[in-house]
Design a protein around this motif. Structure first.
Motif, mmCIF file in Angstrom:
data_model
loop_
_atom_site.group_PDB
_atom_site.id
_atom_site.type_symbol
_atom_site.label_atom_id
_atom_site.label_comp_id
_atom_site.label_asym_id
_atom_site.label_seq_id
_atom_site.Cartn_x
_atom_site.Cartn_y
_atom_site.Cartn_z
ATOM 1 N N ASN A 84 0.826 -1.213 0.000
ATOM 2 C CA ASN A 84 0.000 0.000 0.000
ATOM 3 C C ASN A 84 0.861 1.263 0.000
ATOM 4 O OD1 ASN A 84 -2.140 -1.721 0.023
ATOM 5 N ND2 ASN A 84 -2.682 -1.401 2.180
ATOM 6 N N ALA A 85 1.967 1.214 0.736
ATOM 7 C CA ALA A 85 2.863 2.380 0.756
ATOM 8 C C ALA A 85 3.481 2.582 -0.629
ATOM 9 C CB ALA A 85 3.955 2.188 1.821
ATOM 10 N N ALA A 86 3.858 1.483 -1.290
ATOM 11 C CA ALA A 86 4.440 1.605 -2.638
ATOM 12 C C ALA A 86 3.401 2.159 -3.603
ATOM 13 C CB ALA A 86 4.961 0.250 -3.113
ATOM 14 N N ALA A 87 2.153 1.698 -3.492
ATOM 15 C CA ALA A 87 1.092 2.199 -4.380
ATOM 16 C C ALA A 87 0.893 3.702 -4.165
ATOM 17 C CB ALA A 87 -0.214 1.441 -4.144
ATOM 18 N N ALA A 88 0.919 4.141 -2.919
ATOM 19 C CA ALA A 88 0.745 5.575 -2.640
ATOM 20 C C ALA A 88 1.894 6.375 -3.258
ATOM 21 C CB ALA A 88 0.656 5.812 -1.136
ATOM 22 N N ARG A 89 3.118 5.853 -3.159
ATOM 23 C CA ARG A 89 4.251 6.583 -3.763
ATOM 24 C C ARG A 89 4.114 6.637 -5.286
ATOM 25 N NH1 ARG A 89 7.257 3.276 -0.362
ATOM 26 N NH2 ARG A 89 8.100 2.087 -2.117
ATOM 27 N N VAL A 90 3.842 5.476 -5.886
ATOM 28 C CA VAL A 90 3.817 5.397 -7.347
ATOM 29 C C VAL A 90 2.723 6.282 -7.928
ATOM 30 C CG1 VAL A 90 3.254 3.822 -9.261
ATOM 31 C CG2 VAL A 90 4.950 3.158 -7.546
ATOM 32 N N PHE A 91 1.561 6.335 -7.269
ATOM 33 C CA PHE A 91 0.461 7.146 -7.813
ATOM 34 C C PHE A 91 0.388 8.532 -7.168
ATOM 35 C CE2 PHE A 91 -0.636 2.775 -8.880
ATOM 36 C CZ PHE A 91 -0.636 2.930 -10.256
ATOM 37 N N GLN A 92 1.463 8.885 -6.446
ATOM 38 C CA GLN A 92 1.569 10.208 -5.811
ATOM 39 C C GLN A 92 0.303 10.528 -5.028
ATOM 40 O OE1 GLN A 92 3.111 13.311 -8.479
ATOM 41 N NE2 GLN A 92 3.440 11.694 -9.978
ATOM 42 N N ALA A 93 -0.109 9.566 -4.207
ATOM 43 C CA ALA A 93 -1.350 9.716 -3.447
ATOM 44 C C ALA A 93 -1.040 9.675 -1.960
ATOM 45 C CB ALA A 93 -2.306 8.578 -3.797
ATOM 46 N N ARG A 94 -1.864 10.323 -1.172
ATOM 47 C CA ARG A 94 -1.671 10.229 0.282
ATOM 48 C C ARG A 94 -2.018 8.828 0.783
ATOM 49 N NH1 ARG A 94 -1.390 13.777 3.940
ATOM 50 N NH2 ARG A 94 -3.086 12.904 5.194
ATOM 51 N N ARG A 95 -3.054 8.219 0.195
ATOM 52 C CA ARG A 95 -3.508 6.919 0.682
ATOM 53 C C ARG A 95 -3.754 5.984 -0.496
ATOM 54 N NH1 ARG A 95 -6.342 8.477 5.460
ATOM 55 N NH2 ARG A 95 -6.541 6.302 6.120
ATOM 56 N N ALA A 96 -3.507 4.697 -0.289
ATOM 57 C CA ALA A 96 -3.765 3.731 -1.368
ATOM 58 C C ALA A 96 -3.996 2.354 -0.764
ATOM 59 C CB ALA A 96 -2.590 3.678 -2.335
ATOM 60 N N THR A 97 -4.736 1.539 -1.498
ATOM 61 C CA THR A 97 -4.904 0.145 -1.091
ATOM 62 C C THR A 97 -4.784 -0.766 -2.307
ATOM 63 O OG1 THR A 97 -6.377 -1.502 -0.117
ATOM 64 C CG2 THR A 97 -7.442 0.345 -1.209
ATOM 65 N N THR A 98 -4.178 -1.912 -2.066
ATOM 66 C CA THR A 98 -4.013 -2.916 -3.122
ATOM 67 C C THR A 98 -4.984 -4.080 -2.899
ATOM 68 O OG1 THR A 98 -2.254 -3.827 -1.757
ATOM 69 C CG2 THR A 98 -1.582 -2.429 -3.591
ATOM 70 N N ARG A 99 -5.943 -3.891 -2.007
ATOM 71 C CA ARG A 99 -6.821 -5.015 -1.664
ATOM 72 C C ARG A 99 -7.809 -5.464 -2.742
ATOM 73 N NH1 ARG A 99 -8.614 -5.214 4.611
ATOM 74 N NH2 ARG A 99 -6.510 -5.510 5.398
ATOM 75 N N PRO A 100 -8.386 -4.564 -3.531
ATOM 76 C CA PRO A 100 -9.432 -5.034 -4.461
ATOM 77 C C PRO A 100 -8.912 -6.158 -5.370
ATOM 78 C CG PRO A 100 -9.453 -2.652 -4.344
ATOM 79 C CD PRO A 100 -8.222 -3.099 -3.595
ATOM 80 N N LEU A 101 -9.771 -7.125 -5.608
ATOM 81 C CA LEU A 101 -9.335 -8.322 -6.337
ATOM 82 C C LEU A 101 -9.223 -8.081 -7.838
ATOM 83 C CD1 LEU A 101 -11.565 -10.987 -4.530
ATOM 84 C CD2 LEU A 101 -9.273 -10.195 -3.926
ATOM 85 N N SER A 102 -9.775 -6.985 -8.329
ATOM 86 C CA SER A 102 -9.704 -6.704 -9.765
ATOM 87 C C SER A 102 -10.115 -5.250 -9.984
ATOM 88 C CB SER A 102 -10.666 -7.612 -10.540
ATOM 89 O OG SER A 102 -12.003 -7.157 -10.346
ATOM 90 N N GLY A 103 -10.044 -4.808 -11.231
ATOM 91 C CA GLY A 103 -10.475 -3.452 -11.546
ATOM 92 C C GLY A 103 -11.963 -3.259 -11.281
ATOM 93 N N HIS A 104 -12.751 -4.253 -11.653
ATOM 94 C CA HIS A 104 -14.199 -4.140 -11.447
ATOM 95 C C HIS A 104 -14.533 -4.090 -9.957
ATOM 96 C CE1 HIS A 104 -18.359 -4.436 -12.868
ATOM 97 N NE2 HIS A 104 -18.578 -5.132 -11.772
ATOM 98 N N ILE A 105 -13.833 -4.932 -9.189
ATOM 99 C CA ILE A 105 -14.065 -4.927 -7.736
ATOM 100 C C ILE A 105 -13.594 -3.596 -7.140
ATOM 101 C CG2 ILE A 105 -13.453 -6.072 -5.550
ATOM 102 C CD1 ILE A 105 -15.216 -7.830 -7.262
ATOM 103 N N ALA A 106 -12.518 -3.032 -7.693
ATOM 104 C CA ALA A 106 -12.073 -1.712 -7.220
ATOM 105 C C ALA A 106 -13.170 -0.687 -7.485
ATOM 106 C CB ALA A 106 -10.772 -1.307 -7.915
ATOM 107 N N ALA A 107 -13.790 -0.767 -8.662
ATOM 108 C CA ALA A 107 -14.875 0.177 -8.991
ATOM 109 C C ALA A 107 -16.025 0.026 -7.990
ATOM 110 C CB ALA A 107 -15.367 -0.059 -10.417
ATOM 111 N N LEU A 108 -16.451 -1.211 -7.762
ATOM 112 C CA LEU A 108 -17.550 -1.433 -6.797
ATOM 113 C C LEU A 108 -17.148 -0.923 -5.413
ATOM 114 C CD1 LEU A 108 -18.713 -5.080 -7.669
ATOM 115 C CD2 LEU A 108 -19.752 -2.933 -8.397
#
Ligand SMILES: Cc1ncc(COP(=O)(O)O)c(C=O)c1O
Length: 410
Positions: A84-108
């Motif tokens: 999650n910390a790497a995702a926040a750095r890469v997308f220049q975001a304060r917060r991030a999560t890698t939990r969603p199982l797919s793009g569609h699940i991320a959307a939901l």
């Protein structure tokens, strides 16, 4: 008990081996929805994490406050934090999560907690390159959202600022949902975000297709340009295992999203996948810029070379693309080549060149294999000879493919 594999087990092993050899060594994959996962990330998919649980959610049971439902999770939880910390750095975001199982699940996982039932969203219709999942009968039906069209009627299904702003002002939606399955050009995001925020709407950016380009600083930086939340798949231009990511600068939104992640759209987040995604994020921190630049350079070179050979492509005057995708122009293809895009794709599949049946050609995976802009005229020539002329180019493709046994940018 017999340790001897049954005939079905042998058949299964054989199918997996044949698949791996065919898709991993014998074809050039030009499907824009797919990519090749690095050897280290793949090894994590097969690690012990594949069968483990962790649920670091505070619960109370029988007077006890528990910080996890499971024991044995000391490494799993650190892996997730690292991801999650790497995702926040890469997308220049304060917060991030890698939990969603797919793009569609991320959307939901974004839409469900942020938009109460009855909310109105604007989304690009599927017949203008939008994602089918956002059509009225699908995710919006599940979540009780009404959808109105956000037109993508510019060249190559691009969104024009003036049109988008006037639709936002007229419709006054609760959210503007950007992102397309047919995704060639960045959005006029600042104009869209200003108009959306002025009517109190959120800007949600589904970057499923372009996430690897965003990670490498190409295409556009949604969170820097006004999007409230960026989310998407980790396996299209982003070269990781199949999964989803959500990133945002807005603590208020993340604090709404995060507790709803578990138990609303999934329970187990598949921690072997998260380790693989973390590895991919770390790889992109090292080489993502060159990776993303080379993808776009390859797309432009392939577009130019295909057009020079008489291949009808959309958005020719707009420069074909700024992403990992190129689109065959279906009506002109039928008129000039006398064949539909699906039939072209089937012809090419038989010649070891995979494009999709809906007229998209993608450059992310061949870039990962090591093909460069100077290779694109040869690739275009093979596509045209195999797809238009029905020539048996498969053996030549196979010989060329064997010169790229490994991956670059890992
Ligand atoms: C724009 C867009 N969003 C979401 C998805 C769903 O992604 P996934 O297959 O990772 O669930 C797709 C799938 O192609 C897509 O094109």
């Amino acid at each position: 008990m017999s340790r001897c594999p049954t005939s079905e087990e042998r058949r299964l092993r054989n199918l997996v081996r044949r698949h791996d050899r065919w898709r991993g060594r014998e074809v050039f994959n030009l499907l824009p929805s797919e990519n090749a996962v690095s050897p280290i990330a793949r090894s994590y998919l097969a690690s012990d994490l594949a069968g483990r649980y962790t649920l670091p959610v505070t619960t109370e049971a029988d007077g006890e406050v528990l910080d996890n439902s499971y024991t044995g999770t000391r490494y799993t939880d650190q892996i997730e934090q690292l991801a999650n910390a790497a995702a926040a750095r890469v997308f220049q975001a304060r917060r991030a999560t890698t939990r969603p199982l797919s793009g569609h699940i991320a959307a939901l996982s974004v839409l469900a907690p942020l938009l109460p039932r009855g909310s109105k969203i604007l989304a690009i219709p599927p017949d203008q390159g939008g994602y089918d999942g956002y059509a009225p009968g699908f995710a919006p039906a599940l979540l009780g959202l009404s959808v109105r069209p956000l037109p993508a009627d510019g060249p190559g299904h691009s969104v024009e600022a003036e049109t988008a702003v006037s639709v936002i002002r007229r419709e006054r939606p609760d959210a503007v949902l950007l992102g397309q399955s047919f995704f060639l050009f960045p959005y006029p995001l600042r104009e869209i975000a200003d108009a959306a925020h002025a009517v109190g709407a959120l800007v949600l950016y589904d970057g499923s297709h372009v996430l690897g380009l965003v990670a490498g600083g190409e295409f556009q930086q949604p969170l820097r340009e006004g999007a409230d939340v960026l989310f998407g798949s980790t396996h299209k231009s982003f070269p990781g295992p199949q999964g989803g990511i959500i990133a945002t600068d807005r603590d208020d939104l993340f604090d709404q999203l995060d507790p709803a992640l578990v138990w609303r759209t999934f329970d187990n987040a598949h921690w072997n996948r998260i380790a693989g995604v973390a590895q991919t994020l770390l790889e992109l921190e090292r080489v993502g810029r060159e990776y993303a630049r080379t993808i776009v350079a390859n797309s432009l070179a392939l577009g130019g070379a295909l057009a020079d050979l008489g291949t009808p492509l959309v958005a020719e005057r707009a420069g074909f693309t700024r992403s990992h995708q190129l689109h065959l122009d279906r009506p002109r293809l039928r008129a000039q080549w006398g064949i539909g895009a699906g039939a072209v794709a089937r012809r090419l599949e038989a010649q070891r060149l995979l494009i999709d049946l809906v007229a998209r050609i993608g450059t992310a995976e061949v870039t990962r294999l090591g093909l460069r802009p100077r290779d694109m005229p040869r690739l275009a020539d093979l596509i045209v000879r195999g797809g238009r002329d029905g020539e048996r180019v498969g053996p030549e493709v196979g010989r060329w493919r064997s010169r790229f046994p490994g991956l670059r940018f890992d």
